[in-house]
Write an enzyme that holds these catalytic residues in place. Structure first.
Site, PDB file in Angstrom:
ATOM      1  N   ILE A   1      23.475 -11.574   3.543  1.00  0.00           N
ATOM      2  CA  ILE A   1      24.036 -10.440   4.281  1.00  0.00           C
ATOM      3  C   ILE A   1      23.123  -9.265   3.959  1.00  0.00           C
ATOM      4  O   ILE A   1      23.228  -8.658   2.892  1.00  0.00           O
ATOM      5  CB  ILE A   1      25.494 -10.170   3.888  1.00  0.00           C
ATOM      6  CG1 ILE A   1      26.348 -11.411   4.183  1.00  0.00           C
ATOM      7  CG2 ILE A   1      26.040  -8.970   4.651  1.00  0.00           C
ATOM      8  CD1 ILE A   1      27.807 -11.291   3.773  1.00  0.00           C
TER       9      ILE A   1
ATOM     10  N   TYR B   1      33.655  -9.893  -2.303  1.00  0.00           N
ATOM     11  CA  TYR B   1      32.512  -8.982  -2.213  1.00  0.00           C
ATOM     12  C   TYR B   1      32.313  -8.327  -3.565  1.00  0.00           C
ATOM     13  O   TYR B   1      33.129  -7.506  -3.987  1.00  0.00           O
ATOM     14  CB  TYR B   1      32.765  -7.949  -1.115  1.00  0.00           C
ATOM     15  CG  TYR B   1      31.614  -7.011  -0.803  1.00  0.00           C
ATOM     16  CD1 TYR B   1      30.348  -7.173  -1.345  1.00  0.00           C
ATOM     17  CD2 TYR B   1      31.814  -5.936   0.061  1.00  0.00           C
ATOM     18  CE1 TYR B   1      29.311  -6.310  -1.043  1.00  0.00           C
ATOM     19  CE2 TYR B   1      30.777  -5.058   0.379  1.00  0.00           C
ATOM     20  CZ  TYR B   1      29.531  -5.247  -0.176  1.00  0.00           C
ATOM     21  OH  TYR B   1      28.514  -4.385   0.130  1.00  0.00           O
TER      22      TYR B   1
ATOM     23  N   LYS C   1      30.023 -12.702  -1.608  1.00  0.00           N
ATOM     24  CA  LYS C   1      28.798 -11.955  -1.366  1.00  0.00           C
ATOM     25  C   LYS C   1      28.479 -11.214  -2.653  1.00  0.00           C
ATOM     26  O   LYS C   1      29.266 -10.375  -3.109  1.00  0.00           O
ATOM     27  CB  LYS C   1      28.967 -10.966  -0.214  1.00  0.00           C
ATOM     28  CG  LYS C   1      27.739 -10.074  -0.009  1.00  0.00           C
ATOM     29  CD  LYS C   1      27.987  -8.935   0.964  1.00  0.00           C
ATOM     30  CE  LYS C   1      26.757  -8.034   1.066  1.00  0.00           C
ATOM     31  NZ  LYS C   1      26.995  -6.847   1.927  1.00  0.00           N
TER      32      LYS C   1
END
Length: 295
Positions: A206, A135, A163
């Site tokens: 996302i 992330y 992400k």
């Protein structure tokens, strides 16, 4: 391979002294999102206020989300921490309650070296038999995950993607070049860059805005995959109205209030020290909701 719109679900709280977890609201929101066609539910993201939950609350809430989803879509859970030990402990407990994948934020407050970042992620990955998504959110951690670090971590069997919420398209392209050369995937975490990211080969987002606008985000994903560029541009631009409203308060106060005013779910306030929106801000949120025919 991850595809489609994955919702980083907000964490509903009651309006009591403890701001306790509100499970009925979480179930209502989960059902609403899945009915709208999202491809995954992600607990304990930034909009999920993972940073103000105790470890026990994180496990309890995620366990309920797994139960509410009931295998209809994959469940992702945030398992990052500032210490490797805490992240491993959280990851192993998440694995035991049945999540499908873990998202792991890089340590925040400190700025680890490349070697330390590699060790952090490799130790977490070795502790569980679950897919791990890195992330990258530099506005919250203070730094980007270096491309060299991501390239090395992509060699790990169960580190399967990243992400990227940096909003930096040049960096995203570099991450995507790693994905093209390995069994690895980039997921876009900047809602304003979804169309750009799909142009570079990304196939999953996302998207925090999908808490309120799941149909819009799902339609955007479909339009991009079907090469309907004019429709995709229209949908991408429409999200900017919500994104502008979100700046009226500290994350995720405005998003949670919008969900309540739209009568989607009584998700309650953000946890203190973040305060509830004022009546004046509520008026602006209502104007935004009217744009989407949600009020």
């Amino acid at each position: 391979m991850f595809k489609g719109i994955i919702t980083p679900i907000v964490t509903p709280f009651n309006r009591d002294q403890e701001q306790s977890l509100n499970y009925p609201a979480a179930q209502k929101l989960t059902d609403y999102l899945i009915k709208a066609g999202v491809s995954g539910i992600f607990a304990l993201g930034t909009n999920g206020e993972f940073h103000v939950l105790s470890r026990q609350e994180k496990i309890a809430f995620t366990s309920k989300i797994v139960q509410f989803v009931n295998h209809r879509v994959p469940v992702f859970a945030g398992a990052g921490a500032c210490s490797t030990h805490e992240a491993i402990r959280l990851a192993t407990e998440m694995a035991q309650i049945g999540v499908d994948a873990l998202s792991v934020i890089s340590p925040y407050f400190i700025r680890p070296s490349a070697k330390e970042l590699i060790g952090y992620y490799q130790e977490i990955a070795a502790s569980v038999d679950l897919p791990i998504i890195l992330y990258n959110i530099p506005q919250n951690t203070g730094y980007n995950l270096p491309v060299s670090v991501v390239k090395e971590l992509a060699k790990s069997e169960n580190i399967v993607g990243i992400k990227d919420s940096s909003g930096d398209l040049e960096l995203l392209k570099q991450y995507q070049s790693i994905a093209c050369a390995a069994d690895f995937q980039v997921l876009i975490g900047s809602d304003s860059k979804i169309s750009d990211a799909y142009h570079y080969g990304v196939r999953a987002a996302i998207a925090g805005t999908s808490n309120l606008l799941p149909q819009t985000l799902v339609a955007l994903d479909h339009a991009l995959n079907e090469q309907r560029q004019e429709k995709a541009q229209e949908l991408q631009e429409s999200i900017s109205v919500l994104r502008a409203a979100l700046k009226l308060g500290t994350v995720p106060a405005v998003l949670k209030r919008a969900l309540e005013l739209a009568q989607i779910a009584e998700v309650g306030p953000a946890r203190k020290p973040v305060t509830e929106t004022t009546p004046q801000v509520d008026d602006q949120i209502i104007a935004m909701l009217k744009f989407y025919h949600l009020y």
